[in-house]
Write a protein that holds these residues in place. Structure first.
Motif, mmCIF file in Angstrom:
data_model
loop_
_atom_site.group_PDB
_atom_site.id
_atom_site.type_symbol
_atom_site.label_atom_id
_atom_site.label_comp_id
_atom_site.label_asym_id
_atom_site.label_seq_id
_atom_site.Cartn_x
_atom_site.Cartn_y
_atom_site.Cartn_z
ATOM 1 N N GLY C 235 -6.747 3.033 9.946
ATOM 2 C CA GLY C 235 -6.616 4.213 9.104
ATOM 3 C C GLY C 235 -5.241 4.378 8.487
ATOM 4 N N VAL C 236 -4.330 3.434 8.749
ATOM 5 C CA VAL C 236 -2.974 3.600 8.221
ATOM 6 C C VAL C 236 -2.621 2.588 7.141
ATOM 7 C CG1 VAL C 236 -2.053 4.737 10.266
ATOM 8 C CG2 VAL C 236 -1.976 2.240 10.126
ATOM 9 N N ASP C 239 -0.153 -3.832 8.023
ATOM 10 C CA ASP C 239 1.268 -3.960 8.346
ATOM 11 C C ASP C 239 2.012 -4.776 7.290
ATOM 12 O OD1 ASP C 239 1.143 -2.694 10.979
ATOM 13 O OD2 ASP C 239 0.067 -4.481 11.629
ATOM 14 N N ARG C 259 0.735 -0.026 4.975
ATOM 15 C CA ARG C 259 1.058 1.238 5.655
ATOM 16 C C ARG C 259 2.520 1.632 5.404
ATOM 17 N NH1 ARG C 259 4.541 0.349 9.775
ATOM 18 N NH2 ARG C 259 4.386 -1.558 10.998
ATOM 19 N N ASN C 260 2.801 2.900 5.562
ATOM 20 C CA ASN C 260 4.195 3.354 5.542
ATOM 21 C C ASN C 260 5.013 2.502 6.514
ATOM 22 O OD1 ASN C 260 3.263 5.353 3.903
ATOM 23 N ND2 ASN C 260 3.970 7.071 5.167
ATOM 24 N N GLY C 261 6.192 2.126 6.075
ATOM 25 C CA GLY C 261 7.054 1.325 6.941
ATOM 26 C C GLY C 261 6.679 -0.136 6.998
ATOM 27 N N ILE C 282 6.617 2.445 -2.977
ATOM 28 C CA ILE C 282 7.700 1.818 -2.210
ATOM 29 C C ILE C 282 8.602 2.844 -1.543
ATOM 30 C CG2 ILE C 282 9.773 0.374 -2.398
ATOM 31 C CD1 ILE C 282 8.340 -1.279 -4.535
ATOM 32 N N LYS C 285 7.000 5.533 0.971
ATOM 33 C CA LYS C 285 6.402 4.789 2.075
ATOM 34 C C LYS C 285 7.441 4.112 2.966
ATOM 35 C CE LYS C 285 2.333 2.727 1.341
ATOM 36 N NZ LYS C 285 1.114 2.118 0.734
ATOM 37 N N GLY C 286 8.676 4.051 2.504
ATOM 38 C CA GLY C 286 9.676 3.358 3.311
ATOM 39 C C GLY C 286 9.362 1.880 3.482
ATOM 40 N N LEU C 287 8.809 1.265 2.425
ATOM 41 C CA LEU C 287 8.455 -0.165 2.499
ATOM 42 C C LEU C 287 9.694 -1.052 2.468
ATOM 43 C CD1 LEU C 287 5.356 -1.156 0.384
ATOM 44 C CD2 LEU C 287 5.500 -0.143 2.656
ATOM 45 N N LEU D 103 3.000 6.136 13.358
ATOM 46 C CA LEU D 103 4.396 6.120 12.924
ATOM 47 C C LEU D 103 5.241 6.996 13.832
ATOM 48 C CD1 LEU D 103 3.458 6.108 9.194
ATOM 49 C CD2 LEU D 103 4.812 4.317 10.292
ATOM 50 N N GLU D 108 9.084 5.988 13.843
ATOM 51 C CA GLU D 108 9.126 6.062 12.375
ATOM 52 C C GLU D 108 8.632 7.424 11.894
ATOM 53 O OE1 GLU D 108 10.089 3.269 10.473
ATOM 54 O OE2 GLU D 108 8.980 1.524 11.207
ATOM 55 N N ILE D 111 8.589 8.754 8.296
ATOM 56 C CA ILE D 111 7.585 8.407 7.290
ATOM 57 C C ILE D 111 6.170 8.708 7.790
ATOM 58 C CG2 ILE D 111 8.849 6.846 5.762
ATOM 59 C CD1 ILE D 111 8.003 4.517 7.525
ATOM 60 N N GLU D 113 2.695 10.211 7.892
ATOM 61 C CA GLU D 113 1.876 10.562 6.717
ATOM 62 C C GLU D 113 1.464 12.028 6.712
ATOM 63 O OE1 GLU D 113 -0.923 7.868 4.897
ATOM 64 O OE2 GLU D 113 -0.556 6.473 6.543
ATOM 65 N N VAL D 289 14.219 -5.361 -0.967
ATOM 66 C CA VAL D 289 14.228 -4.014 -1.545
ATOM 67 C C VAL D 289 13.650 -3.045 -0.517
ATOM 68 C CG1 VAL D 289 13.359 -2.566 -3.415
ATOM 69 C CG2 VAL D 289 13.939 -4.972 -3.864
ATOM 70 N N GLY D 291 12.537 0.837 0.418
ATOM 71 C CA GLY D 291 12.264 2.233 0.082
ATOM 72 C C GLY D 291 12.838 3.120 1.170
ATOM 73 N N ILE D 292 13.574 4.150 0.766
ATOM 74 C CA ILE D 292 14.242 5.021 1.745
ATOM 75 C C ILE D 292 13.705 6.439 1.601
ATOM 76 C CG2 ILE D 292 16.439 5.927 2.590
ATOM 77 C CD1 ILE D 292 16.353 2.939 2.830
ATOM 78 N N ASN D 293 13.356 7.024 2.712
ATOM 79 C CA ASN D 293 12.761 8.361 2.716
ATOM 80 C C ASN D 293 13.325 9.126 3.905
ATOM 81 O OD1 ASN D 293 11.098 10.575 2.716
ATOM 82 N ND2 ASN D 293 9.184 9.429 2.654
#
Lengths: 350, 350, 350, 350
Positions: C235-236, C239, C259-261, C282, C285-287, D103, D108, D111, D113, D289, D291-293
């Motif tokens: 559900g997330v 990875d 997923r986030n992260g 990006i 989501k903290g990708l 998360l 985490e 981030i 959800e 790259v 993504g920062i949150n």
């Protein structure tokens, strides 16, 4: 014109001391560079070879020209040399790696199992000239003074240790502030350490530690030192240990000063086995312990240049002596007395 | 209906063995969950408390209900519990961390300095019921059999060690194939290890190691074992060591088997100080040595679930015995004899 | 005996197609090796040069011998060559880096800014002989079949992408299962991926994806594909994303599936700018998004060898065609039709 | 005594501006803390809600008390609160995460959800009192001034971005020096950046950038800015980009300024899709790259405290205005004019 012979400081047989001899200038292969040596630095390793201790007796095969810290000027180049030119001001990585093993081919040449160290395994830098593979040569930025360039090798040890330990925004303890430990202080601060604590038994070195940026210093024999470090680091212990003494007691105490989940970089080389409570010192704490050897080729060298050029690393208080080459015996006596931090010698002025 | 009293396997005083007693069912606080225990696993730690060795004498304060590996069903929940519901099939992290220290607040609760371990520092799981903070509870996927769920704690130790060691496409040596060492074999393979070598002194355990996926096994007393591992790993040594014996000789030999620049994860707990040639085993090699403790909350638990559900980790050969709770004395005798790998006991069938 | 001339498949002018011509055998410098080519692989890049698309028109300067995937046997060595010997069975890294820049000196030669690619910037491998710097040569393990060795370059792309993405115990989505995307499936599984999902528009490629180990495949045009991937991954979301199509829609959808992260490795090269919702895809989501280029020299090569030798990567279903060199026109037609996954050609049998 | 009503700055309906209203003091649950607000900071997000732009219209559901940056004193605690006590001086993380998702359970939570942001999704801090879960509360070190504590949230954004980007001994470019970009300059220097270059279109902000430690600043509209940055960074480009503008042109130019293999951390939020040459800007360069949150809970908070307490981060030049709460309309006008860097407001003096 390159002369046919030159002066070289040599271990001539299995006994105490060195001799300054006249020997042939080394020949160079197609991929090599001949360097006219201008300044050299003296390392603890050189002092051990001078004193001919057990380690030296097992490792060094006289006769051998000694020394691995140096800088100078390119005097001649082999036919296959690509970049270096006569007249370039250079220093060099003293670990000559094989270039073809798994470690060399994966960016880990500093721990190549077939490494030869100049001045230990092959003729070194305490001489008017030295031959080096071009791939070991490091071109010097004009902003870097000769005396500093001469000690890029030990400064690189400090940089490698600090960078491997990830000090950014961290509290750092350094156990052992000989010349590399001292260098590690401004390097750690420049690399972002939030606080740096130095531990040693030598009050003069601890005073120098303060002068190059330590927040506080501690006598290693003080029974409260662990508690004081823990108290100064939020009650949990330091984030990072840089172990630069090689002393078993310092390794044990240093690991005790690090917080759970912290990081310890070991550069100091114990002369004997170390008896360690692995369960309490490493396993339960979830520590990461890093063995550090040499300098990363050439990531460490770029970092060293960057740190020096940023103006945040000042070696002047650490290079306590700059002697003419001929006074090498005085230099080794100063080393033994513990009076000197870092000694450089001037081999030539041109 | 929850009864007022229950059976509990307890250390009742400072002597050998355990007693099965009738004690009150534990009360729960607002954030706690009461769990009806179905199946438990026996750990080497439990056996040490049973035998009342030096470590146990220093750490455990009788009377105390023993045991930390278990699974069961939620029987009651406190008023502030958010997610858990009566009837949920669960197991739980047995390390109760403080929740407010630096380590707990930075994702390192597994090495919280104020941790309490159930069955060691506070009443444990070898009983009909156990109270746990909701935040320690792990909901069980229906695909996971009861007996496997009962040993998620030691399986989690294996997973934490393997994942910290970065085994993907690497050669791996495991020193010590007790139950956690055995679990580490399929875990390492599932996590991407290219090859897994097992070293131990117990031929039955080495045979089990092969049955769960080891490429080759070695008798730790064989003087050629280091050379053979080096030869099988391209002449340089293994990329990764998973040390799961706690034996000083295995730690020393294991580190010798790792290549320069390799990674060693230490989970086994030495009973005494270890005499180590730090220079040759760690520093010159540029090793990364990791102390491993517990399981990351809850990264390791997710990984464990993922690995088990992927079908690539089969615990059946490792869970050698499944006994009724009442036969606990037989179970501890089997532990001592070295015949068993992992023993689980059934506390209730409902 | 090395002949004076040889066959070479060449782009002779700025028009469609290639010509098989007789040209001089290349000369070698002191550090080079001359390789008798036995088998070659055809890459999408070769097809673009064949078709003379916009990218090819900007980059390639005819006349030029094409091709960068190959294996063969050492036929001659320069005077300064250290390890390679006539008769060695080898393949080679096709990116010729400068060796002296910051990136080359810090283990990042695969992204050297001065890189020259054989068959694109300099004469390539679709010929009887090719000259290569010794430092680019990779000695082949006897266990590796010729056809597999011929495609170590694209297999290395897959390995570099997978290893950079950290797939151990993770769920992985691959968008685009052309030949490299297909290779990435068994590579990811061998490297420890817990699950692998493939997304493409070509049903034949998706069928191949299942045959090499994908857990499930999805038609990229199915509007529910994002929701289905999310549902299958707890559900997330997945990875890890391995983006191997270069299609803007696949990049967007692929990032939405992570997923986030999570971690996204981009290997596929978009032909035009991509319009991206950076905030949603990006930033929030903290990708971690990784650009992937070439193969790490030579970490990727060691990993590739290890994975192939472990027996967990089978290329047989992916190498769909093995044609004689003379049938190059048929090969490029097969490429264009989308019927082939990977095509190799046999240049010589000796 | 806690009063029954309080002042609150609220978005009362779907139109421009805010209203200062008298509303009930919030009630607290068993795990919550009631905080008497002393000082607040104004964020660009608040200004967007004030102006009621498209983003605000989609996200915010009036009526709602605004504001997420604040510090104050604990006024009351729920029954299950463990550590916080009435009178504690505190600030708080404004992202309220669910605590039970993957998360949240793997470190985490920033981030998560299901996150709710105070002042956006739920009543905020521009009021005399605010209720917060105890787990969001951050106890303030006495050394930290009120005005600095009030902006720990955006300072934490800067710290999170800098620490994720790994700036130690690196060259750093910051695109966009609004208040967070300005904060990132001393943070990056303190964290070990060797050099920091700032790029913006606002000359006043660029002047401030120099005053807080930038080595050089550049007008983003200068066509030579990319070339100049590359020239100042050894001809290869900056090691690190911190993107803090959200402007498409700055993202594109910023990525062009980073060297191959470099690292780009994206914090600025583009209002629309961004058209990007992914091949040239990310893939071929082998960039990472990020993504920062938000802020890592609570690793970023510890780092922020450490950096501020080290004395190496001085916010005085950045907090350009400190106004009484009642002058909120002046404050938002200053925000819009671009005159202010960071504005704080004093809600109460007790």
């Amino acid at each position: 014109m390159i002369p046919r012979t030159m002066r070289a400081l040599r271990k001539i047989d299995a006994s105490h001391g060195f001799a300054l001899q006249e020997v042939p200038v080394p020949e160079i292969g197609p991929s090599d560079v001949l360097i006219r040596v201008r300044k050299v630095g003296i390392c603890g390793t050189d002092a051990q070879i001078y004193q001919w201790n057990h380690w030296a007796q097992r490792r060094v095969k006289p006769p051998m020209t000694i020394g691995h810290e140096f800088m100078g000027e390119v005097a001649a180049t082999g036919a296959a040399v690509k970049m270096a030119r006569v007249g370039d001001r250079v220093c060099a990585e003293g670990h000559i790696s094989c270039g073809v093993c798994f470690l060399c081919r994966t960016g880990e040449a500093h721990i190549c199992e077939h490494v030869k160290i100049i001045g230990v395994d092959t003729n070194g830098s305490f001489a008017d000239y030295i031959a080096m593979p071009e791939s070991n040569v490091w071109p010097l930025d004009p902003a870097i003074p000769d005396a500093w360039a001469a000690v890029f090798d030990p400064l690189g040890n400090a940089v490698h240790t600090v960078m491997a330990a990830h000090v950014s925004a961290k509290s750092v303890v350094i156990t052992g502030v000989g010349s590399i430990g001292l260098m590690a202080i401004p390097v750690a601060r420049a690399a972002g350490a939030a606080s740096v604590y130095a531990v040693d038994v030598n009050p003069a070195k601890l005073a120098l530690a303060v002068s190059v940026g330590a927040d506080a210093t501690f006598d290693a024999r003080d029974p409260n030192v662990i508690a004081e470090i823990v108290q100064r680091t939020g009650g949990v212990g330091a984030d990072v240990l840089l172990e630069m003494s090689g002393a078993a007691s310092a390794i044990d105490a240093g690991l005790a000063m690090v917080r759970n989940g912290g990081r310890a970089a070991l550069l100091g080389i114990p002369s004997d086995d170390v008896n360690l409570n692995l369960a309490e010192r490493i396993i339960f704490k979830g520590l990461t312990v890093l063995g550090i050897n040499g300098r990363k080729m050439f990531e460490t060298w770029y970092q060293t240049e960057t740190l020096v050029k940023s103006g945040r690393v000042d070696l002047r208080p650490i290079i306590t002596h700059d002697l003419p080459f001929e006074r090498f015996a005085d230099a080794f006596n100063l080393m033994r007395s513990g009076e000197a931090a870092k000694i450089v010698m001037e081999v030539s002025t041109t």
